[in-house]
Write a protein that holds these residues in place. Structure first.
Motif, PDB file in Angstrom:
ATOM      1  N   TRP A 139      55.736 -31.626   1.706  1.00  0.00           N
ATOM      2  CA  TRP A 139      55.189 -30.466   2.545  1.00  0.00           C
ATOM      3  C   TRP A 139      53.988 -30.911   3.201  1.00  0.00           C
ATOM      4  CZ3 TRP A 139      54.858 -25.550  -1.347  1.00  0.00           C
ATOM      5  CH2 TRP A 139      56.057 -25.441  -1.683  1.00  0.00           C
ATOM      6  N   VAL A 140      53.901 -30.384   4.617  1.00  0.00           N
ATOM      7  CA  VAL A 140      52.748 -31.149   5.428  1.00  0.00           C
ATOM      8  C   VAL A 140      52.299 -29.751   5.905  1.00  0.00           C
ATOM      9  CG1 VAL A 140      52.386 -31.868   7.690  1.00  0.00           C
ATOM     10  CG2 VAL A 140      54.197 -32.718   6.480  1.00  0.00           C
ATOM     11  N   ASP A 141      50.872 -29.975   5.550  1.00  0.00           N
ATOM     12  CA  ASP A 141      49.931 -28.658   5.878  1.00  0.00           C
ATOM     13  C   ASP A 141      49.190 -29.178   7.126  1.00  0.00           C
ATOM     14  OD1 ASP A 141      48.141 -26.741   5.870  1.00  0.00           O
ATOM     15  OD2 ASP A 141      46.985 -27.489   4.269  1.00  0.00           O
ATOM     16  N   ALA A 142      49.803 -28.697   8.441  1.00  0.00           N
ATOM     17  CA  ALA A 142      49.595 -28.984   9.652  1.00  0.00           C
ATOM     18  C   ALA A 142      47.981 -28.517  10.042  1.00  0.00           C
ATOM     19  CB  ALA A 142      50.399 -28.373  10.648  1.00  0.00           C
ATOM     20  N   ASP A 143      47.676 -27.450   9.591  1.00  0.00           N
ATOM     21  CA  ASP A 143      46.102 -27.099   9.863  1.00  0.00           C
ATOM     22  C   ASP A 143      45.250 -27.658   8.651  1.00  0.00           C
ATOM     23  OD1 ASP A 143      47.155 -25.371   8.042  1.00  0.00           O
ATOM     24  OD2 ASP A 143      46.306 -23.384   8.986  1.00  0.00           O
ATOM     25  N   ALA A 144      45.669 -28.435   7.760  1.00  0.00           N
ATOM     26  CA  ALA A 144      44.872 -28.848   6.955  1.00  0.00           C
ATOM     27  C   ALA A 144      44.173 -27.953   5.992  1.00  0.00           C
ATOM     28  CB  ALA A 144      43.881 -30.059   7.445  1.00  0.00           C
TER      29      ALA A 144
END
Length: 67
Positions: free
Chosen positions: A61-66
Motif C-alpha cells: 500500500w502506498v500512502d501518496a500524501d504520507a
C-alpha cells in the motif's frame, strides 16, 4: 476383505455430515423487499476496531500524501 471394510468406513464417514442435520434446519428466511434507504438504515453499526491490524503488514500500500 480389508479394502471392502475401508470402502464402507469411508462411505460412512462421507455420508455422516450430510445425514446428521435435517433438511429443515437449512430453510432460508423469507425474502423482504425494502427501499434502499430503509435497508441501509437497518444495517447494524458498530465502533471501528483496529485490533489485529498492523500497517507494516501491508507494504504494497502506498500512502501518496504520507499521512
Amino acid at each position: 476383505m480389508l479394502s471392502k471394510f475401508m470402502a464402507l468406513a469411508a462411505a460412512t464417514l462421507v455420508s455422516l455430515p450430510v445425514s446428521a442435520f435435517p433438511a429443515a434446519a437449512h430453510t432460508p428466511a423469507a425474502a423482504t423487499t425494502l427501499p434502499l434507504t430503509t435497508a441501509v438504515e437497518r444495517l447494524p453499526a458498530a465502533s471501528e476496531s483496529r485490533d489485529g491490524y498492523h500497517r507494516d503488514l501491508f507494504t504494497h500500500w502506498v500512502d501518496a500524501d504520507a499521512r
